[in-house]
Each structure stands twice: as structure tokens, then as C-alpha cells.
Scaffold this active site. Structure first.
Site, PDB file in Angstrom:
ATOM      1  N   HIS A 176       0.830  -1.205   0.000  1.00 32.62           N
ATOM      2  CA  HIS A 176       0.000   0.000   0.000  1.00 32.62           C
ATOM      3  C   HIS A 176       0.865   1.256   0.000  1.00 32.62           C
ATOM      4  O   HIS A 176       0.471   2.296  -0.545  1.00 32.62           O
ATOM      5  CB  HIS A 176      -0.919   0.035   1.225  1.00 32.62           C
ATOM      6  CG  HIS A 176      -1.965  -1.025   1.229  1.00 32.62           C
ATOM      7  ND1 HIS A 176      -1.747  -2.288   1.745  1.00 32.62           N
ATOM      8  CD2 HIS A 176      -3.243  -1.020   0.775  1.00 32.62           C
ATOM      9  CE1 HIS A 176      -2.847  -3.006   1.617  1.00 32.62           C
ATOM     10  NE2 HIS A 176      -3.763  -2.270   1.035  1.00 32.62           N
ATOM     11  N   ASP A 247      -4.636  -6.228  -7.954  1.00 27.49           N
ATOM     12  CA  ASP A 247      -4.867  -5.550  -6.697  1.00 27.49           C
ATOM     13  C   ASP A 247      -5.160  -4.083  -7.049  1.00 27.49           C
ATOM     14  O   ASP A 247      -5.103  -3.680  -8.224  1.00 27.49           O
ATOM     15  CB  ASP A 247      -3.651  -5.700  -5.780  1.00 27.49           C
ATOM     16  CG  ASP A 247      -4.009  -5.649  -4.304  1.00 27.49           C
ATOM     17  OD1 ASP A 247      -5.101  -5.114  -3.978  1.00 27.49           O
ATOM     18  OD2 ASP A 247      -3.216  -6.118  -3.466  1.00 27.49           O
TER      19      ASP A 247
END
Length: 331
Positions: A176, A247
Site C-alpha cells: 500500500h 490488486d
């Protein structure tokens, strides 16, 4: 096809316009989109009503710290507790994990949502993003739990998605926020991180989500940008025939020098079927990026609408209360 994020608990006029686009195939929901069981069911219905074609409505409802719907839903324990229980009673641990999957899937389906992206098939080897989301550090144990979890999801009528291929658990960085590089050779990955994915594919997993991790001994680019990983290994060698998701393209490790368009082009060119655009501020650029590109509009059809009973039907199921009490006792 794109699976997009929306900002709040109701659709805006702009978001309704997005859903008209030929490339928009679904919406992923987060905690920001949730106020109550009734509200999320209404939001799911409004997404379908606003679009001219079927939409996949999805969420990450793993349990533990990754559970987007909470008030009115079972407090699902994180997966690593099942791995610890396995050490003393493997059969009981696998049975409880299968029940966890069934309970999670039944509640999500009762809300009018098609799927939760699960199970996590990564190894629990210290990754900052995975942590207690993984069943175990042992590849063979994770493989057994992956099979059990898929059985539970399928038993509830929900498709299963293996994540994060080819394995996110053995590198420290959280994708992230940072680039993640796993330097190990393919033979080592085959003997470890790929083992649960092999088991999951054998158990008829319906989809796979790619990791934003680079494995430079195998291919220079992140796995989701890599034909080597997707076309040659996942589809060619492992014979996976389901849906390949990226993702979230808004994650730091998914960045590309070509911006949003560069990310989307790289994912499609590598063989991904569906691209997650979770941040609403990226959706306009993502829709512009796919203009003129030929898309497989049927790629997600098999994941949509497998016949939820709704909350009334679930609450009438004698198995529900018992499963909920057991699972909440583990949380």
C-alpha cells in the site's frame, strides 16, 4: 473490465454516469460505503439499477482487521488463530475455518453483494500488509486451509478468490505504501509460496488476485504487470482458467511511469481480466484510459449473483446462530 470504488453510502450522479460506461463491470465496497445491513443492501441494488449491464458487487470481508461490514454482522476472527489451533487439533481447526468461510459468505450474500475477495493464500512470514490475515507460515498448512476455506465459500454459494498471487507473505514491505521486492528464485517460490495457490486451483477457485510485488529472479515487473507470471505460469503451467484480478491500482507498489493509463495498459497487456480502481479520484482517468481498447465484457459474468436468500432466509437457517456463536467466541 474495471471494478471501481465509490465515495459514500449512496451513489452520486457522477458515479451513476460511471456505471453507464462499457468498461465498468462492478463496484468494490469499503467501510466508507457501509452504515447498516439495510443500507448496504440498498446500495448494492442501486448499483445494479444504475447500470445497463450486470455489475459485480464485491468487498473484502476477511475477518479480523479486514472486515468492511461490522455493525449487525458476525465479528469474524482473523485467520491466524486457525493456524495456531491446527498445531493441537488439525481436524477441528480446518472445520472451523470452513465454517468461518460459510458464515462470512452467507452474510455477504444476504446483503446483495456477490463476493468477498477471499481466501488469503499468502504465507504468514512477517509481511506488514498480511500479518494475521494469513493462516500460517507453513505452506502445507496454508494449502489445507485454502482448500477448506474454498469448500466453505462454495458451500454458501460464493465464488472464491485466491490472493495475492504468487505470494505476498514472505517479503516485509506493505505494498500500500512501498515497493516490494522478493529476490528468491522460482524454484524456492514453487516450494513455498505457490503451494497454497496450487491447492486452491485444484479446489476450483474461481478467481485469483495478483500481488503488487516484484520477483526479479522470475520477471522484472510486478506480478500483475507480468505475462511471465500470468500467461506462462498461472494460466500455462498451473492451468488456471478463472478470472484474474489486479490488486488496487492506487497502491504505491502498483505505480507506473505512465500514470493511471500506464498501469491499466500494463495490467491488460499482461493478461489481467479485471482491474480494481478502488479510489474514486482515479476512476475518471481509468475510464479514459480504456477508451478504444477491446474488453472481455463477459469475464466476470460467472461471479455475479449466485442466489442469496437475503437476511430473512439466513436468520431462519438453524446453522447460522450456531456458526455465529462459535466464530465470535474465537474472535
Amino acid at each position: 473490465m474495471l471494478v471501481i470504488g465509490v465515495a459514500g453510502t449512496e451513489l452520486t450522479a457522477q458515479e451513476r454516469d460511471w456505471l453507464q460506461h462499457d468498461a465498468c463491470a462492478g463496484v468494490i465496497l469499503f467501510s466508507r460505503n457501509f452504515a447498516s445491513k439495510a443500507q448496504v443492501a440498498e446500495l448494492s441494488a442501486s448499483i445494479r439499477e444504475a447500470a445497463p449491464r450486470p455489475q459485480l458487487v464485491c468487498v473484502d470481508q476477511e475477518g479480523g482487521r479486514v472486515q468492511r461490514f461490522r455493525d449487525g454482522y458476525s465479528a469474524l476472527p482473523p485467520l491466524d488463530g486457525f493456524g495456531r489451533r491446527y498445531a493441537t487439533d488439525p481436524a477441528a481447526a480446518l472445520k472451523l475455518a470452513e465454517e468461518h468461510a460459510w458464515l462470512m459468505a452467507k452474510e455477504v450474500l444476504a446483503s446483495g453483494v456477490d463476493l468477498s475477495f477471499a481466501p488469503v493464500a499468502d504465507l504468514g512470514r512477517g509481511n506488514l500488509a498480511i500479518g494475521n490475515r494469513a493462516f500460517s507460515e507453513d505452506p502445507g498448512v496454508v494449502a489445507e486451509f485454502t482448500r477448506a476455506y474454498i469448500r466453505g465459500m462454495h458451500g454458501a454459494g460464493m465464488p472464491a478468490t485466491l490472493k495475492h498471487f504468487p505470494g505476498h507473505g514472505s517479503v516485509l514491505a506493505d505494498t500500500h505504501f512501498n515497493e516490494a521486492i522478493d529476490p528468491r528464485p522460482l524454484d524456492e517460490l514453487r516450494a513455498n509460496d505457490l503451494v497454497p495457490f496450487v491447492a486452491g486451483i485444484d479446489a476450483k477457485a474461481d478467481a485469483v488476485m495478483m500481488a503488487h510485488v516484484k520477483y526479479p529472479a522470475v520477471a522484472p515487473e510486478p506480478a500483475g504487470f507480468s505475462k511471465r507470471w500470468i500467461e506462462e505460469i498461472l494460466r500455462g503451467e498451473m492451468h488456471f482458467r478463472g478470472v484474474v484480478f489486479t490488486d488496487d491500482i492506487g497502491m504505491k507498489a502498483g505505480e507506473h511511469p505512465g500514470g493511471v493509463k500506464g498501469r491499466i495498459d500494463a495490467h491488460y497487456d499482461a493478461g489481467c481480466d479485471a482491474i480494481l480502481v478502488c479510489h474514486p479520484q482515479l476512476v475518471e482517468d481509468a475510464l479514459a484510459a480504456v477508451e478504444g481498447r477491446k474488453l472481455n465484457t463477459m469475464a466476470l459474468a460467472g461471479l455475479i449473483g449466485r442466489g442469496a436468500l437475503g437476511w430473512d432466509g439466513l436468520l431462519a437457517d438453524a446453522r447460522y446462530d450456531a456458526a455465529r456463536n462459535r466464530q465470535e467466541g474465537l474472535a
